[in-house]
Motif scaffolding. Structure first.
Motif, PDB file in Angstrom:
ATOM      1  N   GLY C  23      24.680   7.915  55.950  1.00 41.48           N
ATOM      2  CA  GLY C  23      25.135   9.273  56.220  1.00 41.48           C
ATOM      3  C   GLY C  23      25.470   9.503  57.681  1.00 41.48           C
ATOM      4  O   GLY C  23      25.535  10.646  58.133  1.00 41.48           O
TER       5      GLY C  23
ATOM      6  N   ARG D  22      24.401   9.946  46.798  1.00 38.88           N
ATOM      7  CA  ARG D  22      23.905  10.902  47.799  1.00 38.88           C
ATOM      8  C   ARG D  22      23.022  12.003  47.202  1.00 38.88           C
ATOM      9  O   ARG D  22      22.485  12.819  47.943  1.00 38.88           O
ATOM     10  CB  ARG D  22      25.109  11.567  48.508  1.00 38.88           C
ATOM     11  CG  ARG D  22      25.916  10.630  49.375  1.00 38.88           C
ATOM     12  CD  ARG D  22      25.157  10.327  50.661  1.00 38.88           C
ATOM     13  NE  ARG D  22      25.716   9.174  51.325  1.00 38.88           N
ATOM     14  CZ  ARG D  22      26.645   9.219  52.284  1.00 38.88           C
ATOM     15  NH1 ARG D  22      27.108  10.386  52.699  1.00 38.88           N
ATOM     16  NH2 ARG D  22      27.101   8.119  52.834  1.00 38.88           N
ATOM     17  N   TRP D  24      24.240  14.399  45.159  1.00 42.03           N
ATOM     18  CA  TRP D  24      25.042  15.635  45.149  1.00 42.03           C
ATOM     19  C   TRP D  24      25.538  16.014  43.755  1.00 42.03           C
ATOM     20  O   TRP D  24      26.135  17.085  43.612  1.00 42.03           O
ATOM     21  CB  TRP D  24      26.251  15.505  46.086  1.00 42.03           C
ATOM     22  CG  TRP D  24      25.912  15.259  47.521  1.00 42.03           C
ATOM     23  CD1 TRP D  24      24.693  15.418  48.129  1.00 42.03           C
ATOM     24  CD2 TRP D  24      26.802  14.823  48.558  1.00 42.03           C
ATOM     25  NE1 TRP D  24      24.780  15.101  49.459  1.00 42.03           N
ATOM     26  CE2 TRP D  24      26.054  14.733  49.747  1.00 42.03           C
ATOM     27  CE3 TRP D  24      28.170  14.493  48.584  1.00 42.03           C
ATOM     28  CZ2 TRP D  24      26.631  14.337  50.962  1.00 42.03           C
ATOM     29  CZ3 TRP D  24      28.729  14.093  49.787  1.00 42.03           C
ATOM     30  CH2 TRP D  24      27.974  14.018  50.964  1.00 42.03           C
ATOM     31  N   SER D  99      24.428  19.851  45.780  1.00 34.74           N
ATOM     32  CA  SER D  99      23.504  19.146  46.675  1.00 34.74           C
ATOM     33  C   SER D  99      22.258  19.988  46.909  1.00 34.74           C
ATOM     34  O   SER D  99      22.253  21.195  46.680  1.00 34.74           O
ATOM     35  CB  SER D  99      24.169  18.855  48.015  1.00 34.74           C
ATOM     36  OG  SER D  99      24.296  20.057  48.747  1.00 34.74           O
ATOM     37  N   GLU D 186      32.358  15.658  52.023  1.00 35.58           N
ATOM     38  CA  GLU D 186      31.466  14.919  52.931  1.00 35.58           C
ATOM     39  C   GLU D 186      31.197  15.725  54.207  1.00 35.58           C
ATOM     40  O   GLU D 186      30.058  15.809  54.683  1.00 35.58           O
ATOM     41  CB  GLU D 186      32.064  13.552  53.303  1.00 35.58           C
ATOM     42  CG  GLU D 186      32.079  12.543  52.171  1.00 35.58           C
ATOM     43  CD  GLU D 186      32.427  11.129  52.656  1.00 35.58           C
ATOM     44  OE1 GLU D 186      32.012  10.733  53.761  1.00 35.58           O
ATOM     45  OE2 GLU D 186      33.126  10.405  51.912  1.00 35.58           O
TER      46      GLU D 186
END
Lengths: 203, 203, 203, 203
Positions: C23, D22, D24, D99, D186
């Motif tokens: 990230g 991630r 999300w 997220s 992102e």
């Protein structure tokens, strides 16, 4: 192990890899099972690493937790799986995880209230975010039969309970099959993490 | 390197990759070893990246930390590994990690008390969550022989110590073999992260 | 692109993948370069995703930031790379990352003091944890030439500066080669995250 | 599905895998679409897991949300995608994520102000960090047509809105194509996480 069993095992292995990448099954923590039929289940053997499962780490047991194969030892917490399969014939898979969020929350609260999340819709019988569920927290107990009896009494009284926590220990969630149970774990762990992050914020 | 050594090295390489993915061995931080026999060990060479180990990054040293091969240089902290192998013949692997949680906690406290976690059962001699262990924190010291002597004195006085921390530096954990040591690292890092997250919550 | 260039590019691509998994280079954020010789460098092209780099995303430029190939456009922040290569002939690679920790800290402080961490030993000229470094924070500026001049003045005054931050923007770190620069990024990001986590704790 | 469609689908599948890694798009959360032409789009089918998409999980629908194939059911939130494609012909892809950061923030605030971040430059019409945008938060509503009408009214009044949130539910972001939309996700998720981490710090 027949073809259907192998499919179940492959789905459980995949769930374990995902959960381990997320940090939800550290070391040998957690255990997974899938129902085979009215009277038997596949369950992880005692003491194996849940992120690195192979088919030989599973065994077949009856719903009293007794392995059908001689010399195999089922997971220490087998009776908690049995309780769920006996409680509701529609339950086809049970997944138990140890995440940071569920561990921290379960050590502080006697129940976790989840309300207003879109992901509540993943839980049984819920079709709107405008709902609230309580995930109960049971005190940990090394006497698994006694713990299973307490869980059973709770679920009989509150059959809409979507999942439960054991304090300092982790989450038990379930579904009609392995994928539905896994999706519910993903949704629950997401909401637990949201709760934990929210509580760390300044007012 | 014989077949048994290669197996040990492969398990240490796999542990390093996992630990790096988790952020527990940043840059060249950390070092890993496995006992070969009563008098020798395999240990990571000085200055290599622990998430990207290859077999050539390991060397054989005796339990005074002296490499058996001419021209090789063992990890700077080799004497801390030697201390453990000499202290207890049952120790077969030693893993040292630098995680965010263990670093932050070790800079604030003189010891970390872990109590009430199911994962305590991964630690030596513990069979219930209803237990408490102290992971001691030693002040960091670039004189590794002096630090090893302090660790040795502590462990002789409190042989049930399951692992230790060095302030601002990291965790030393061990086990009968590489996998048991790794599982203990996973369990300890999990509990450290739980402690850290708990301390960030509002009352 | 000759064989040495291809090696440099492959190391930069690998660094980008690692940083994106962590990230540290969201979207098209960040940029990377490696020195080729006294007067030229390889640098990422403008606007590409740093976690998904291919060799064609790199171009050769001189140390005034001018591409040697017609029609290529170097990263917007090329002059910050040029400043470092011109400042110190020993610098062989420059990596710029955008992490959560470095962004949050850089928005709150005018400099980050790192002290007492074992990983300080990854930074240039430091051989003990018992040291302290200041990572300066520069105000962000879309006039990169002006920003580069401010950085240059600072580094000439304090040549031991190990890396720097731009407020709300990210980290610039460097090393003799790509791997050393990457290891320093790993060490710095680790320490920034430790600082951030520490500041979220109750007293 | 023609070759262009297959390319769009492959980019959406790749975005889903990244987002799931991630955290999300937990469980079946989120949905993704790409415009095909002036009157049709590809969109994820109802109820599939967004981290494990296959081409058969996509269907073609018109901009009223009606599937062109008989018997297919588009994502529950299809009308929110339609609203964007009808609102602006330059929008070529829409991505919706859940997220931790966007969920926690959206439950606490009526709008998120992002200012001073270099990554603001990823958003439409912004060329400097020295800017501020408001990401509005809409109250969640299971009546998607009604929610889409509220979004539409807001965007017509404030056409510079770069993205929006639904409380307790998630982010809607868009771009000229799948990659631009993904890069904006992102960038936005990065800034949301920075905001959340900042708010957890002591003063």
């Amino acid at each position: 192990m027949n073809a259907e069993d192998l499919t179940r095992v492959q789905r459980l292995i995949a769930a374990g890899r995902l959960f381990h990448r997320r940090g939800w099954v550290p070391a040998t923590g957690g255990n997974f099972s899938a129902r085979r039929d009215a009277g038997t289940m596949l369950i992880t053997a005692s003491g194996c690493h849940k992120g690195e499962l192979e088919p030989e780490h599973f065994l077949v047991a009856d719903l009293d937790g007794k392995p059908l194969q001689v010399g195999r030892k089922a997971s220490y917490e087998t009776l908690l799986h049995c309780q769920l399969y006996r409680f509701d014939v529609a339950i086809g898979a049970v997944l138990h995880t140890h995440s940071i969020a569920n561990t921290v929350l379960s050590r502080r609260y006697e129940g976790i209230c989840l309300a207003g999340y879109e992901l509540l819709k993943l839980l049984p019988g819920i079709s709107t975010h405008d709902a609230a569920v309580i995930v109960p927290v049971f005190e940990n107990d090394q006497d698994i039969a006694r713990l299973a009896a307490r869980v059973d009494a709770h679920l009989r009284e509150r059959p809409q309970t979507p999942a439960y926590l054991i304090a300092g220990h982790g989450l038990y969630a379930w579904g009609a099959d392995v994928d539905q149970a896994r999706w519910r774990v993903e949704a629950l762990e997401f909401m637990f993490e949201c709760e934990l992050r929210s509580q760390a914020l300044k007012e």
